[in-house]
Design a protein around this motif. Structure first.
Motif, PDB file in Angstrom:
ATOM      1  N   ASP A 129     -15.534   9.442 -10.247  1.00 26.65           N
ATOM      2  CA  ASP A 129     -14.680   9.593  -9.060  1.00 26.65           C
ATOM      3  C   ASP A 129     -14.672   8.227  -8.395  1.00 26.65           C
ATOM      4  O   ASP A 129     -15.607   7.842  -7.710  1.00 26.65           O
ATOM      5  CB  ASP A 129     -15.296  10.667  -8.156  1.00 26.65           C
ATOM      6  N   THR A 130     -13.602   7.472  -8.644  1.00 28.84           N
ATOM      7  CA  THR A 130     -13.567   6.064  -8.253  1.00 28.84           C
ATOM      8  C   THR A 130     -12.909   5.895  -6.901  1.00 28.84           C
ATOM      9  O   THR A 130     -11.738   6.179  -6.732  1.00 28.84           O
ATOM     10  CB  THR A 130     -12.789   5.237  -9.293  1.00 28.84           C
ATOM     11  N   LYS A 173      -0.243  11.239  -2.584  1.00 34.36           N
ATOM     12  CA  LYS A 173      -1.200  11.478  -1.502  1.00 34.36           C
ATOM     13  C   LYS A 173      -0.539  12.254  -0.376  1.00 34.36           C
ATOM     14  O   LYS A 173       0.595  11.968   0.003  1.00 34.36           O
ATOM     15  CB  LYS A 173      -1.695  10.162  -0.931  1.00 34.36           C
ATOM     16  N   LYS A 188       1.608  -2.164   3.781  1.00 32.13           N
ATOM     17  CA  LYS A 188       1.196  -3.555   3.971  1.00 32.13           C
ATOM     18  C   LYS A 188       1.365  -4.322   2.663  1.00 32.13           C
ATOM     19  O   LYS A 188       0.974  -3.832   1.616  1.00 32.13           O
ATOM     20  CB  LYS A 188      -0.284  -3.590   4.383  1.00 32.13           C
ATOM     21  N   GLN A 219      -9.165   0.896  -3.071  1.00 33.72           N
ATOM     22  CA  GLN A 219      -7.913   0.786  -2.321  1.00 33.72           C
ATOM     23  C   GLN A 219      -7.056  -0.319  -2.919  1.00 33.72           C
ATOM     24  O   GLN A 219      -7.581  -1.183  -3.628  1.00 33.72           O
ATOM     25  CB  GLN A 219      -8.209   0.407  -0.864  1.00 33.72           C
ATOM     26  N   THR A 220      -5.769  -0.310  -2.584  1.00 31.35           N
ATOM     27  CA  THR A 220      -4.906  -1.424  -2.990  1.00 31.35           C
ATOM     28  C   THR A 220      -5.578  -2.734  -2.587  1.00 31.35           C
ATOM     29  O   THR A 220      -5.572  -3.717  -3.328  1.00 31.35           O
ATOM     30  CB  THR A 220      -3.536  -1.318  -2.289  1.00 31.35           C
ATOM     31  N   ASP A 240     -11.662   4.363   6.031  1.00 33.32           N
ATOM     32  CA  ASP A 240     -12.145   5.654   5.547  1.00 33.32           C
ATOM     33  C   ASP A 240     -13.472   6.007   6.209  1.00 33.32           C
ATOM     34  O   ASP A 240     -14.239   5.122   6.602  1.00 33.32           O
ATOM     35  CB  ASP A 240     -12.341   5.629   4.025  1.00 33.32           C
ATOM     36  N   ARG A 255      -9.707   9.747   5.699  1.00 30.95           N
ATOM     37  CA  ARG A 255      -9.376   8.649   6.607  1.00 30.95           C
ATOM     38  C   ARG A 255     -10.092   8.853   7.931  1.00 30.95           C
ATOM     39  O   ARG A 255     -10.249   9.995   8.375  1.00 30.95           O
ATOM     40  CB  ARG A 255      -7.880   8.638   6.907  1.00 30.95           C
ATOM     41  N   GLY A 260      -7.583   8.147  -5.872  1.00 28.87           N
ATOM     42  CA  GLY A 260      -6.429   8.271  -4.984  1.00 28.87           C
ATOM     43  C   GLY A 260      -6.707   9.054  -3.728  1.00 28.87           C
ATOM     44  O   GLY A 260      -6.166   8.755  -2.679  1.00 28.87           O
ATOM     45  N   PRO A 290      -9.845  12.077  -1.926  1.00 26.51           N
ATOM     46  CA  PRO A 290     -11.066  12.835  -2.207  1.00 26.51           C
ATOM     47  C   PRO A 290     -10.701  14.001  -3.133  1.00 26.51           C
ATOM     48  O   PRO A 290      -9.650  14.611  -2.964  1.00 26.51           O
ATOM     49  CB  PRO A 290     -11.492  13.368  -0.838  1.00 26.51           C
ATOM     50  N   THR A 309       0.858  -1.192   0.000  1.00 21.30           N
ATOM     51  CA  THR A 309       0.000   0.000   0.000  1.00 21.30           C
ATOM     52  C   THR A 309       0.892   1.239   0.000  1.00 21.30           C
ATOM     53  O   THR A 309       2.101   1.148   0.175  1.00 21.30           O
ATOM     54  CB  THR A 309      -0.904   0.043   1.237  1.00 21.30           C
ATOM     55  N   SER A 310       0.270   2.407  -0.143  1.00 20.02           N
ATOM     56  CA  SER A 310       1.061   3.626  -0.346  1.00 20.02           C
ATOM     57  C   SER A 310       1.810   4.101   0.889  1.00 20.02           C
ATOM     58  O   SER A 310       2.711   4.921   0.791  1.00 20.02           O
ATOM     59  CB  SER A 310       0.139   4.741  -0.819  1.00 20.02           C
ATOM     60  N   GLY A 311       1.410   3.665   2.064  1.00 22.51           N
ATOM     61  CA  GLY A 311       2.081   4.117   3.279  1.00 22.51           C
ATOM     62  C   GLY A 311       1.617   5.485   3.751  1.00 22.51           C
ATOM     63  O   GLY A 311       2.346   6.199   4.426  1.00 22.51           O
ATOM     64  N   SER A 312       0.372   5.871   3.412  1.00 33.15           N
ATOM     65  CA  SER A 312      -0.147   7.166   3.862  1.00 33.15           C
ATOM     66  C   SER A 312      -0.352   7.180   5.364  1.00 33.15           C
ATOM     67  O   SER A 312      -0.151   8.188   6.020  1.00 33.15           O
ATOM     68  CB  SER A 312      -1.485   7.475   3.195  1.00 33.15           C
ATOM     69  N   THR A 313      -0.790   6.054   5.915  1.00 32.21           N
ATOM     70  CA  THR A 313      -1.158   6.044   7.325  1.00 32.21           C
ATOM     71  C   THR A 313      -0.162   5.309   8.212  1.00 32.21           C
ATOM     72  O   THR A 313      -0.279   5.353   9.417  1.00 32.21           O
ATOM     73  CB  THR A 313      -2.554   5.396   7.514  1.00 32.21           C
TER      74      THR A 313
HETATM   75  P1  ATP Z   1      -1.779   3.015   3.522  1.00 33.31           P
HETATM   76  O1  ATP Z   1      -2.906   2.034   3.490  1.00 33.31           O
HETATM   77  O2  ATP Z   1      -0.439   2.359   3.479  1.00 33.31           O
HETATM   78  O3  ATP Z   1      -1.914   4.061   4.569  1.00 33.31           O
HETATM   79  P2  ATP Z   1      -3.068   4.283   1.272  1.00 33.31           P
HETATM   80  O4  ATP Z   1      -4.341   3.983   1.982  1.00 33.31           O
HETATM   81  O5  ATP Z   1      -2.853   5.683   0.773  1.00 33.31           O
HETATM   82  O6  ATP Z   1      -1.808   3.842   2.139  1.00 33.31           O
HETATM   83  P3  ATP Z   1      -3.862   3.113  -1.228  1.00 33.31           P
HETATM   84  O7  ATP Z   1      -4.409   1.741  -1.209  1.00 33.31           O
HETATM   85  O8  ATP Z   1      -3.016   3.518  -2.394  1.00 33.31           O
HETATM   86  O9  ATP Z   1      -2.951   3.294   0.023  1.00 33.31           O
HETATM   87  O10 ATP Z   1      -5.035   4.177  -1.160  1.00 33.31           O
HETATM   88  C1  ATP Z   1      -6.363   3.894  -0.793  1.00 33.31           C
HETATM   89  C2  ATP Z   1      -6.968   5.076  -0.077  1.00 33.31           C
HETATM   90  O11 ATP Z   1      -6.949   6.246  -0.913  1.00 33.31           O
HETATM   91  C3  ATP Z   1      -8.415   4.915   0.304  1.00 33.31           C
HETATM   92  O12 ATP Z   1      -8.566   4.196   1.494  1.00 33.31           O
HETATM   93  C4  ATP Z   1      -8.880   6.366   0.420  1.00 33.31           C
HETATM   94  O13 ATP Z   1      -8.520   6.926   1.671  1.00 33.31           O
HETATM   95  C5  ATP Z   1      -8.112   7.060  -0.670  1.00 33.31           C
HETATM   96  N1  ATP Z   1      -8.901   7.165  -1.917  1.00 33.31           N
HETATM   97  C6  ATP Z   1      -8.697   6.478  -3.055  1.00 33.31           C
HETATM   98  N2  ATP Z   1      -9.566   6.854  -4.006  1.00 33.31           N
HETATM   99  C7  ATP Z   1     -10.363   7.787  -3.470  1.00 33.31           C
HETATM  100  C8  ATP Z   1     -11.475   8.564  -3.954  1.00 33.31           C
HETATM  101  N3  ATP Z   1     -11.925   8.472  -5.189  1.00 33.31           N
HETATM  102  N4  ATP Z   1     -12.050   9.425  -3.089  1.00 33.31           N
HETATM  103  C9  ATP Z   1     -11.604   9.545  -1.833  1.00 33.31           C
HETATM  104  N5  ATP Z   1     -10.570   8.865  -1.329  1.00 33.31           N
HETATM  105  C10 ATP Z   1      -9.950   7.986  -2.128  1.00 33.31           C
END
Ligand code: ATP
Ligand code: MG
Length: 652
Positions: A412-413, A612, A273, A416-417, A503, A518, A388, A390, A265-269
């Motif tokens: 607007d899709t 992100k 994983k 998540q990974t 989310d 989130r 990716g 909101p 996953t992107s590592g935002s939080t």
């Molecule tokens: P990590 O899980 O490691 O913290 P991450 O959640 O950024 O990283 P991704 O799987 O790339 O990893 O991103 C999924 C998340 O991105 C979603 O849970 C959501 O928070 C956000 N997201 C993706 N698309 C949208 C969208 N169209 N609108 C709002 N949020 C979105």
């Protein structure tokens, strides 16, 4: 917080007439998918060629301690054969991949399905000659070049499991991912051109391999011809081996639940994983969502600007489109090179019909002005997509008006990974769109809004809470690589019996869904809960603001205060007057309760490599807690953080 009024854009008659799915069909199919998922998905899985047909459709347990997800479990198939071989007879000469290089003066490539077959077979044979077999892991560390697709499909062909590492990642991040899955081979290139600069991928791989088992081999694609060091026996030259390799490789019969890939996953939080996706369900879901969400029709030119290092690149550059026999565009460069018109130049040049990008790119380009868009003929565009984060209504409106000229529906899709494909999105021929709303669940997806404290389902419309999904869908991840316990703990322990997305969301008065960000990003100001996304959207709606990130910080009186990081438009300068004006602006837009306590001017925001905003780091800075910023390995530009720390605003 009251639900803000929103504009509603119904689909045009033209689009409704030609779309795969109109409103009546969506309602019918959605109802079937929820009432009888076994029947629905058995039918949908017919879009895939099965070597051995399945007899069981779904076998799922969400019970904490025993989470087990299986789809089509006794069926067998091969993903590469589905993405290539079965198209050869009908569309062998059709372009499968259009490749647009970083430098616009270099020639684009058009790779037919026939050529894709040849290249994939050769790559598969090369991997086999290096000792890779069914179930072995291969790490792919490549630029956005056709060989990245060949490598993915070659792994799928022989049943090896790929794990792609974004080419912008450091040797350390690469080593961790090679060791994390005990890979046998790393596929890389000499150099990766991007935005006019070159990343020395092979020397990064060399540095990474110092920290890996000696047995790991390296396959090197010549992209630029740049000098590389070479270790005989370990390093293998792809271009030379491809000249000798056999032109055919038999696709392996894989079980539907054999892993197809691992992806972090992107590592935002937090710590990324290692998400595991399997074969039959994933492909069915990626293909169906690609066709329906983008309303893809034969002959369309489809472009997703993501990198194959992200799940979006897996599902919506490679697997979904190719399973559908589509023409998919692969772009090596960046949106701002040679200038901020590059996306639109590429759309014009290749007559792109569906265009799919991220809010971060839209906001960046919006800050550069409209002239970069208006120079180009975008009349072939039929649909726009975003993914990716909101998307702020301001950016949505710019995308809609300036890029789409008001005639392209915006999907607007939200996904998540972990989910493998879209879970919520408007469908272009079936649903109205609203700026910033993910609108409707996809087939088979049952979203529920839960009370964050009690975990009870909140019924009805005009409600807000934590977003969970009730049942499984075929594209769902199956486990965290090597750590099933973490899988269960992350997604199935907080709200028992549901898949927890992490989310927050709102179901508005019409029953449409809005992702509010989130769950960690919800702040509580004097007892009022609000999503930070709402304050960010208000800030971005001001003409001077290009981008904003909002976090909470401990506040003596209010509990939490509102701390805003604001990036101004290119032509604006920070000033005290502007600061006051922005504070007043948010008060007017949302209400006095949302009045920013602190505004810090931020020339740049900390972002993941996929663009992100990393709010967890901004939270730490706002809390004055610089010692424990957590995992920063997926940060795009670490210097941004130093700047923010040294210019941290005094809380006033
Ligand atoms: P990590 O899980 O490691 O913290 P991450 O959640 O950024 O990283 P991704 O799987 O790339 O990893 O991103 C999924 C998340 O991105 C979603 O849970 C959501 O928070 C956000 N997201 C993706 N698309 C949208 C969208 N169209 N609108 C709002 N949020 C979105
Ligand atoms: Mg996540």
């Amino acid at each position: 917080m009251t639900t803000p009024e929103s504009a509603v854009y119904p689909p045009s008659e033209d689009i409704v007439k030609n779309a795969h799915v109109n409103a009546a069909k969506y309602d019918e199919m959605y109802a079937q998918s929820i009432e009888n998922p076994e029947k629905f998905w058995a039918e949908q899985a017919e879009r895939i060629d099965w070597i051995k047909p399945f007899t069981k459709v779904k076998n799922v347990s969400y019970d904490f301690g025993n989470v087990d997800i299986k789809w089509f479990e006794d069926g067998q198939l091969n993903v590469a054969a589905n993405c290539i071989d079965r198209h050869l007879e009908t569309r062998g000469d059709q372009t499968a991949i259009i490749w647009e290089p970083d430098d616009p003066s270099d020639e684009a490539k058009h790779i037919s399905y026939k050529e894709l077959h040849l290249r994939t077979c050769r790559m598969a044979n090369i991997l086999e000659s290096m000792g890779v077999g069914k179930g072995d892991r291969v790490v792919i560390y490549l630029p956005m070049i056709p060989e990245a697709a060949y490598a993915m499909l070659a792994c799928a062909r022989i049943g090896a499991i790929h794990s792609i590492v974004f080419a912008g990642f450091s040797p350390d991040a690469l080593a961790a991912r090679i060791n994390g899955c005990d890979a046998k081979v790393v596929i890389t290139a000499d150099e990766a051109p991007r935005g006019g600069r070159k990343t020395p991928l092979k020397s990064n791989a060399d540095a990474a391999l110092l920290h890996c088992k000696e047995s790991v081999k390296c396959l090197v694609v010549r992209r630029t011809g740049g000098q590389t060091t070479w270790i005989d026996g370990r390093d293998h030259d792809y271009n030379e081996m491809a000249l000798e390799a056999n032109d055919y490789c038999k696709p392996a019969a894989m079980d539907a639940e054999d892993p197809l890939f691992i992806l972090y996953t992107s590592g935002s939080t937090g710590q990324p994983k290692g998400v595991v996706h399997t074969t039959g369900g994933y492909l069915t879901y990626a293909a169906l969502t690609h066709e329906v969400t983008f309303d893809y029709h034969d002959g369309d030119i489809y472009w997703c600007t993501a990198d194959v290092g992200w799940v979006t690149g897996h599902s919506y550059i490679v697997y979904g489109p190719l399973a559908n026999g589509a023409t998919t565009l692969m772009f090596e460069g960046v949106p701002t090179y040679p200038d901020a018109g590059r996306f639109w130049a590429v759309c014009e040049k290749h007559k792109v019909n569906q265009f799919y990008t991220a809010p971060t790119a839209i906001r960046a380009l919006m800050g550069q002005g409209t002239e970069f868009v208006e120079k180009y003929d975008l009349s072939d565009l039929k649909l726009l997509g975003t993914v990716g984060e909101p998307i702020n209504p301001e950016a949505w409106n710019w995308y809609n008006d300036v890029v789409g000229k008001g005639k392209c529906p915006i999907v607007d899709t939200w996904w998540q990974t972990e989910t493998g494909g879209h879970l919520m999105t408007p469908l272009p021929g079936a649903h109205a769109t609203k700026p910033g709303a993910a609108m409707k669940p996809f087939f088979g997806v049952e979203p529920v809004v839960l009370d964050p404290q009690s975990g009870a389902e909140i019924d009805g419309n005009g409600v807000e809470g934590v977003l969970c999904i009730k049942d499984s869908w075929p594209g769902q991840m199956r486990t965290v690589w090597g750590d099933h316990e973490r899988f269960e703990k992350t997604y199935f322990s907080d709200y028992k019996g549901y898949y927890f997305t992490g989310d927050g969301c709102r179901r508005d008065a019409d029953g449409d869904y809005w992702i509010t960000g989130r769950v960690d990003d919800v702040i509580n100001v004097s007892g009022h809960r609000m999503g930070t996304a709402e304050v960010e959207s208000a800030l971005v709606a001001h003409a001077a603001v290009a981008e904003a990130a909002v976090v909470g910080y401990p506040h003596e009186i209010k509990g939490q205060g509102i701390y805003c990081y604001v990036t101004l438009m290119n032509d604006r300068e920070p000033s005290d007057e502007l600061l006051k004006e922005l504070r007043q602006w948010v008060r007017t837009e949302i209400g006095p309760i949302a009045s920013p306590d602190v505004i810090q001017w931020a020339p740049g925001l900390p972002k993941t490599r996929s663009g992100k905003i990393m709010r967890r780091i901004l939270r730490k800075i706002a809390e004055n807690d610089f010692g424990s910023l957590g995992d920063t390995s997926t940060l795009a530009d670490p210097s941004v953080v130093d700047d923010l720390i040294s210019n941290r605003a005094n809380k006033g």
